[in-house]
Design an enzyme around this catalytic site. Structure first.
Site, PDB file in Angstrom:
ATOM      1  N   SER A   1      25.022  36.908  -3.208  1.00 55.49           N
ATOM      2  CA  SER A   1      24.065  37.934  -3.621  1.00 55.49           C
ATOM      3  C   SER A   1      24.026  38.064  -5.141  1.00 55.49           C
ATOM      4  CB  SER A   1      24.445  39.279  -3.020  1.00 55.49           C
ATOM      5  OG  SER A   1      24.702  39.154  -1.653  1.00 55.49           O
TER       6      SER A   1
HETATM    7  N1  SAH Z   1      28.485  38.799   0.877  1.00 54.93           N
HETATM    8  C1  SAH Z   1      28.226  37.407   0.543  1.00 54.93           C
HETATM    9  C2  SAH Z   1      26.777  36.981   0.682  1.00 54.93           C
HETATM   10  C3  SAH Z   1      26.376  36.959   2.092  1.00 54.93           C
HETATM   11  S1  SAH Z   1      25.056  35.885   2.536  1.00 54.93           S
HETATM   12  C4  SAH Z   1      28.757  37.071  -0.823  1.00 54.93           C
HETATM   13  O1  SAH Z   1      29.318  37.947  -1.499  1.00 54.93           O
HETATM   14  O2  SAH Z   1      28.665  35.908  -1.221  1.00 54.93           O
HETATM   15  C5  SAH Z   1      24.986  36.382   4.231  1.00 54.93           C
HETATM   16  C6  SAH Z   1      26.082  35.828   5.090  1.00 54.93           C
HETATM   17  O3  SAH Z   1      25.961  36.450   6.353  1.00 54.93           O
HETATM   18  C7  SAH Z   1      25.971  34.332   5.326  1.00 54.93           C
HETATM   19  O4  SAH Z   1      27.128  33.693   4.896  1.00 54.93           O
HETATM   20  C8  SAH Z   1      25.790  34.215   6.843  1.00 54.93           C
HETATM   21  O5  SAH Z   1      26.474  33.106   7.401  1.00 54.93           O
HETATM   22  C9  SAH Z   1      26.378  35.518   7.325  1.00 54.93           C
HETATM   23  N2  SAH Z   1      25.922  35.972   8.645  1.00 54.93           N
HETATM   24  C10 SAH Z   1      24.662  36.007   9.150  1.00 54.93           C
HETATM   25  N3  SAH Z   1      24.689  36.503  10.398  1.00 54.93           N
HETATM   26  C11 SAH Z   1      25.983  36.785  10.703  1.00 54.93           C
HETATM   27  C12 SAH Z   1      26.659  37.321  11.837  1.00 54.93           C
HETATM   28  N4  SAH Z   1      26.009  37.675  12.964  1.00 54.93           N
HETATM   29  N5  SAH Z   1      27.994  37.476  11.774  1.00 54.93           N
HETATM   30  C13 SAH Z   1      28.682  37.133  10.656  1.00 54.93           C
HETATM   31  N6  SAH Z   1      28.106  36.622   9.562  1.00 54.93           N
HETATM   32  C14 SAH Z   1      26.768  36.453   9.574  1.00 54.93           C
END
Ligand code: SAH
Length: 218
Positions: free
Chosen positions: A65
């Site tokens: 992000s």
């Molecule tokens: N917080 C992260 C950015 C997240 S991007 C950072 O600091 O870099 C969103 C993430 O959510 C992705 O890695 C994706 O794989 C995950 N995601 C999406 N759906 C999900 C689910 N149902 N359970 C766990 N993770 C999930």
């Protein structure tokens, strides 16, 4: 023409200035973000852009992000030092690392095994020993560690997932981007009180979608 090289101190100052100018004003959050270098969380081609206030691609087709959004979400959580926090969407691990500086314990879940493995390596290197990273579908939460003081979801859901609301303590706060993927999503803050749930809408954002099941690693 090449731009003159920027010193680490200048880069850090610019990074913190960008956060403040976008509304991240909580001193504890700014200190945590100053203490955690974003660089190690970005591998490969984009590493040199780690200090810009931009989302960047990471493995498995996901994104780390934008720092100001990380800051605003963290600020909205109003974390206390004794709190147990759950994050859904480990991604690079950057958000979890910031949370780990503010809370007692952080659980972070991602559906991609590779992202969890790589994030754990960084947590170990940085001696962030209060984070547990787990591969699972986070939309079910983590019932064995519930309830949580704070919950942060960093992937967009159509509605705040019911199991997560159920795993939030009374007095707890959850921050989640809500909306269809590829349309406008809004950050929503939910407070759980003895009388029920209170919602307030924060700014518009764009996150990758919260998906079901485990992901195929790429
Ligand atoms: N917080 C992260 C950015 C997240 S991007 C950072 O600091 O870099 C969103 C993430 O959510 C992705 O890695 C994706 O794989 C995950 N995601 C999406 N759906 C999900 C689910 N149902 N359970 C766990 N993770 C999930």
């Amino acid at each position: 023409m090449n731009e003159p090289a920027q010193s680490d101190a200048e880069r850090k100052m610019q990074f913190l200035y960008a956060l403040r100018s976008k509304g991240v004003t909580d001193a504890r959050v700014l200190n945590a973000m100053e203490a955690v270098d974003r660089g190690p969380f970005i591998r490969g081609l984009f590493a040199e852009r780690a200090y810009e206030d931009m989302p960047l691609p990471i493995a498995c087709g996901q994104t780390i992000s934008q720092p100001s959004v990380v800051g605003l979400m963290t600020q909205a959580l109003q974390i206390n030092p004794r709190d147990k926090v759950l994050e859904i969407g480990t991604g690079s691990g950057y958000q979890a690392a910031i949370l780990s500086k503010l809370a007692r314990r952080v659980y972070t879940i991602d559906r991609h095994r590779r992202l969890v493995r790589e994030a754990r390596e960084i947590f170990d290197t940085l001696d962030l020993n209060n984070i547990t990273a787990i591969t699972a579908d986070g939309s079910h939460g983590l019932s064995e560690q519930a309830p949580f003081d704070r919950i942060i979801v960093t992937a967009a859901a159509e509605d705040p997932p019911g199991p997560l609301l159920a795993q939030l303590k009374v007095g707890g706060i959850m921050v989640v981007p809500v909306g269809q993927s590829d349309t406008v999503q809004h950050l929503i803050r939910v407070r759980k009180t003895a009388d029920g749930l209170e919602y307030d809408e924060m700014r518009a954002v764009r996150f990758v979608p919260l998906l079901e099941g485990l992901g195929k690693d790429t």
